[in-house]
Design a protein around this motif. Structure first.
Motif, PDB file in Angstrom:
ATOM      1  N   GLY A 131       0.487  -1.208   0.216  1.00  0.00           N
ATOM      2  CA  GLY A 131      -0.268   0.045  -0.007  1.00  0.00           C
ATOM      3  C   GLY A 131       0.692   1.475   0.044  1.00  0.00           C
ATOM      4  N   ASP A 132       2.055   1.536   0.390  1.00  0.00           N
ATOM      5  CA  ASP A 132       3.115   2.774   0.705  1.00  0.00           C
ATOM      6  C   ASP A 132       3.908   2.913  -1.039  1.00  0.00           C
ATOM      7  OD1 ASP A 132       2.848   1.971   3.389  1.00  0.00           O
ATOM      8  OD2 ASP A 132       5.140   1.327   3.012  1.00  0.00           O
ATOM      9  N   CYS A 133       3.306   3.985  -1.198  1.00  0.00           N
ATOM     10  CA  CYS A 133       4.243   4.758  -2.623  1.00  0.00           C
ATOM     11  C   CYS A 133       4.871   5.468  -2.124  1.00  0.00           C
ATOM     12  CB  CYS A 133       2.673   5.683  -2.450  1.00  0.00           C
ATOM     13  SG  CYS A 133       0.721   5.100  -2.877  1.00  0.00           S
ATOM     14  N   ILE A 134       5.794   6.214  -3.197  1.00  0.00           N
ATOM     15  CA  ILE A 134       6.689   6.362  -3.352  1.00  0.00           C
ATOM     16  C   ILE A 134       6.875   7.155  -5.103  1.00  0.00           C
ATOM     17  CG2 ILE A 134       8.675   4.610  -3.990  1.00  0.00           C
ATOM     18  CD1 ILE A 134      11.007   6.354  -2.370  1.00  0.00           C
ATOM     19  N   LEU A 135       7.532   8.547  -4.906  1.00  0.00           N
ATOM     20  CA  LEU A 135       7.783   8.789  -6.192  1.00  0.00           C
ATOM     21  C   LEU A 135       9.059   9.147  -6.859  1.00  0.00           C
ATOM     22  CD1 LEU A 135       6.852  10.634  -8.646  1.00  0.00           C
ATOM     23  CD2 LEU A 135       6.541  12.517  -7.192  1.00  0.00           C
ATOM     24  N   VAL A 136       9.622   7.875  -7.511  1.00  0.00           N
ATOM     25  CA  VAL A 136      11.121   8.025  -7.810  1.00  0.00           C
ATOM     26  C   VAL A 136      11.447   8.949  -9.168  1.00  0.00           C
ATOM     27  CG1 VAL A 136      12.982   6.859  -8.583  1.00  0.00           C
ATOM     28  CG2 VAL A 136      11.586   6.119  -6.353  1.00  0.00           C
ATOM     29  N   ASP A 137      13.184   9.372  -9.778  1.00  0.00           N
ATOM     30  CA  ASP A 137      13.280  10.018 -10.309  1.00  0.00           C
ATOM     31  C   ASP A 137      14.210   9.336 -11.695  1.00  0.00           C
ATOM     32  OD1 ASP A 137      14.324  12.027 -12.606  1.00  0.00           O
ATOM     33  OD2 ASP A 137      14.534  13.831 -11.007  1.00  0.00           O
ATOM     34  N   SER A 138      13.276   9.215 -12.230  1.00  0.00           N
ATOM     35  CA  SER A 138      14.617   7.744 -13.537  1.00  0.00           C
ATOM     36  C   SER A 138      16.255   8.941 -13.839  1.00  0.00           C
ATOM     37  CB  SER A 138      14.096   7.800 -14.552  1.00  0.00           C
ATOM     38  OG  SER A 138      14.104   8.915 -15.974  1.00  0.00           O
TER      39      SER A 138
END
Length: 183
Positions: free
Chosen positions: A106-113
């Motif tokens: 359920g956890d979310c994260i935003l990652v930069d390519s």
């Protein structure tokens, strides 16, 4: 709800050859280095692309040791994305821009390519969905600052809302005249 989707969480994941899994990941997400826990072992899971209403997703499941992206990989890829990752099953350690997080269901994260990243699995099964957001558009059209590499716990109202939005996108028929609004 996204976390109950049988299409994203089949009850029996089949092992596939490592090279096939790695090639699929490269096709979908760009240059990454997947590392097995034991040489020559097959990977339980899959790496597949999903296109819904003109939006690109990567559905990545595995029981690898880790998957790493370094500066050489970043220079090799021409596409720049932000990956909104939702953990569906298992857990995953994420090292990104000097921050370490552990994603649970359920956890979310935003990652930069455009930044080096390592996803740690330690041989345990992990399954996540990644929505590919065009990096340039996200930064140029955003009126408020957003944080890359900040984990949203599964119970956080924003994580709940993001999962619901993704579930709605994934269930929207391509022929629906309102599908362009979700994008």
């Amino acid at each position: 709800e996204l976390l109950n989707s049988r299409s994203l969480m089949p009850s029996d994941w089949q092992p596939i050859p490592y090279d096939q899994w790695a090639d699929s990941l490269h096709t979908i997400c760009g240059s990454f280095h997947p590392c097995l826990t034991e040489p020559g072992r097959a990977v339980r899971g899959a790496a597949r692309g999903i296109d819904v209403c003109g939006m690109q997703f990567a559905h990545v499941s595995n029981d690898l040791d880790r998957v790493h992206r370094n500066w050489s990989d970043i220079r090799r890829d021409s596409a720049e994305h932000l990956f909104l990752i939702v953990q569906l099953e298992g857990s995953c350690g994420v090292d990104h821009i000097g921050q370490q997080n552990t994603l649970d269901v359920g956890d979310c994260i935003l990652v930069d390519s455009t930044k080096p990243t390592t996803f740690h699995f330690g041989g345990a099964f992990s399954n996540h969905l990644s929505m590919h957001l065009p990096r340039q558009i996200m930064y140029s059209e955003s009126r408020t600052a957003f944080e890359v590499s900040r984990k949203l716990a599964g119970f956080d109202p924003m994580a709940i809302m993001l999962r619901a939005l993704i579930a709605k996108i994934m269930s929207m028929p391509e022929t629906d005249t309102q599908s362009h609004r979700l994008k």
